[in-house]
Design a protein around this motif. Structure first.
Motif, PDB file in Angstrom:
ATOM      1  N   ALA A 276       0.301  -1.344  -0.497  1.00 43.87           N
ATOM      2  CA  ALA A 276      -0.129  -0.515  -0.001  1.00 43.87           C
ATOM      3  C   ALA A 276       1.039   1.053  -0.051  1.00 43.87           C
ATOM      4  O   ALA A 276       0.274   2.217  -0.544  1.00 43.87           O
ATOM      5  CB  ALA A 276      -0.929  -0.086   1.223  1.00 43.87           C
ATOM      6  N   ILE A 277       2.264   0.848   1.053  1.00 47.97           N
ATOM      7  CA  ILE A 277       2.618   2.286   0.962  1.00 47.97           C
ATOM      8  C   ILE A 277       3.378   2.380  -0.154  1.00 47.97           C
ATOM      9  O   ILE A 277       3.512   3.631  -1.073  1.00 47.97           O
ATOM     10  CB  ILE A 277       4.031   2.293   1.999  1.00 47.97           C
ATOM     11  CG1 ILE A 277       3.026   2.747   3.079  1.00 47.97           C
ATOM     12  CG2 ILE A 277       4.483   3.237   2.231  1.00 47.97           C
ATOM     13  CD1 ILE A 277       4.050   1.915   4.849  1.00 47.97           C
TER      14      ILE A 277
ATOM     15  N   TRP B 215       2.313   1.876  -3.689  1.00 47.48           N
ATOM     16  CA  TRP B 215       1.761   2.086  -4.236  1.00 47.48           C
ATOM     17  C   TRP B 215       1.154   3.491  -4.508  1.00 47.48           C
ATOM     18  O   TRP B 215       0.583   3.869  -5.666  1.00 47.48           O
ATOM     19  CB  TRP B 215      -0.093   1.409  -4.014  1.00 47.48           C
ATOM     20  CG  TRP B 215      -1.153   1.756  -5.461  1.00 47.48           C
ATOM     21  CD1 TRP B 215      -0.920   0.825  -6.461  1.00 47.48           C
ATOM     22  CD2 TRP B 215      -2.404   2.111  -4.437  1.00 47.48           C
ATOM     23  NE1 TRP B 215      -2.191   1.584  -7.081  1.00 47.48           N
ATOM     24  CE2 TRP B 215      -2.709   2.768  -6.238  1.00 47.48           C
ATOM     25  CE3 TRP B 215      -2.393   3.128  -3.753  1.00 47.48           C
ATOM     26  CZ2 TRP B 215      -4.259   3.655  -6.340  1.00 47.48           C
ATOM     27  CZ3 TRP B 215      -3.870   3.487  -3.627  1.00 47.48           C
ATOM     28  CH2 TRP B 215      -4.484   4.318  -5.394  1.00 47.48           C
ATOM     29  N   LEU B 216       1.158   4.139  -2.745  1.00 51.55           N
ATOM     30  CA  LEU B 216       0.085   5.802  -2.881  1.00 51.55           C
ATOM     31  C   LEU B 216       1.383   6.145  -3.853  1.00 51.55           C
ATOM     32  O   LEU B 216       1.922   7.235  -4.223  1.00 51.55           O
ATOM     33  CB  LEU B 216       0.457   5.779  -0.838  1.00 51.55           C
ATOM     34  CG  LEU B 216      -0.671   5.746  -0.498  1.00 51.55           C
ATOM     35  CD1 LEU B 216      -0.680   5.297   0.948  1.00 51.55           C
ATOM     36  CD2 LEU B 216      -1.794   6.510  -1.390  1.00 51.55           C
ATOM     37  N   ILE B 217       3.212   5.586  -3.053  1.00 54.86           N
ATOM     38  CA  ILE B 217       4.436   6.600  -3.884  1.00 54.86           C
ATOM     39  C   ILE B 217       4.675   6.958  -4.865  1.00 54.86           C
ATOM     40  O   ILE B 217       4.395   7.249  -5.493  1.00 54.86           O
ATOM     41  CB  ILE B 217       5.762   6.149  -2.954  1.00 54.86           C
ATOM     42  CG1 ILE B 217       5.935   6.466  -1.463  1.00 54.86           C
ATOM     43  CG2 ILE B 217       7.266   6.104  -3.722  1.00 54.86           C
ATOM     44  CD1 ILE B 217       6.977   5.245  -1.031  1.00 54.86           C
ATOM     45  N   TYR B 218       3.933   5.510  -5.834  1.00 54.70           N
ATOM     46  CA  TYR B 218       3.975   5.207  -7.166  1.00 54.70           C
ATOM     47  C   TYR B 218       3.192   6.266  -7.749  1.00 54.70           C
ATOM     48  O   TYR B 218       3.152   7.013  -8.524  1.00 54.70           O
ATOM     49  CB  TYR B 218       3.930   3.973  -7.457  1.00 54.70           C
ATOM     50  CG  TYR B 218       3.680   3.733  -8.962  1.00 54.70           C
ATOM     51  CD1 TYR B 218       4.727   3.641  -9.934  1.00 54.70           C
ATOM     52  CD2 TYR B 218       2.395   3.112  -9.852  1.00 54.70           C
ATOM     53  CE1 TYR B 218       4.744   3.534 -11.668  1.00 54.70           C
ATOM     54  CE2 TYR B 218       2.554   3.072 -11.480  1.00 54.70           C
ATOM     55  CZ  TYR B 218       3.462   2.986 -11.964  1.00 54.70           C
ATOM     56  OH  TYR B 218       3.663   2.696 -13.032  1.00 54.70           O
ATOM     57  N   VAL B 219       1.517   6.597  -6.835  1.00 47.84           N
ATOM     58  CA  VAL B 219       1.058   7.199  -7.668  1.00 47.84           C
ATOM     59  C   VAL B 219       0.959   8.698  -7.484  1.00 47.84           C
ATOM     60  O   VAL B 219       0.983   9.530  -8.518  1.00 47.84           O
ATOM     61  CB  VAL B 219      -1.169   6.914  -6.912  1.00 47.84           C
ATOM     62  CG1 VAL B 219      -1.639   8.162  -6.863  1.00 47.84           C
ATOM     63  CG2 VAL B 219      -1.401   5.548  -6.917  1.00 47.84           C
ATOM     64  N   ILE B 220       2.011   8.901  -6.563  1.00 48.18           N
ATOM     65  CA  ILE B 220       2.123  10.656  -6.274  1.00 48.18           C
ATOM     66  C   ILE B 220       3.455  11.008  -7.526  1.00 48.18           C
ATOM     67  O   ILE B 220       3.298  11.853  -8.184  1.00 48.18           O
ATOM     68  CB  ILE B 220       2.318  10.768  -4.999  1.00 48.18           C
ATOM     69  CG1 ILE B 220       1.508  10.499  -3.978  1.00 48.18           C
ATOM     70  CG2 ILE B 220       2.971  11.627  -4.290  1.00 48.18           C
ATOM     71  CD1 ILE B 220       2.166  10.104  -2.170  1.00 48.18           C
TER      72      ILE B 220
END
Length: 73
Positions: A57-58, A60-65
């Motif tokens: 999840a972390i 994925w969030l970094i990837y999206v940002i």
């Protein structure tokens, strides 16, 4: 080409997750000398899976940002 490194990292993490999961299910005694029953193995696996999902999840969030910031530029 830039996503190739990201995919390789995800595959390596999946392999590590599967190997450690197999280790959790095949061991008969843990580090404290306690005999591993099926219930204890499932609890250990649930904790390990929750940790792994948290890491995913972390990431994925970094990837999206990062992806959104590159689209704005």
């Amino acid at each position: 080409m830039k996503n190739k490194g990201w995919k390789i990292l995800q595959i390596i993490q999946l392999i590590i997750f599967l190997c450690f999961s197999a280790f959790l299910f095949t061991r008969t005694v843990d580090g404290h000398g306690t005999v591993q029953t099926l219930e204890v193995k499932l609890i250990s696996f649930a904790i390990w899976a929750a940790f792994y999902l948290g890491v995913l999840a972390i990431e994925w969030l970094i990837y999206v940002i990062v992806r959104r910031s590159k689209k704005q530029n």
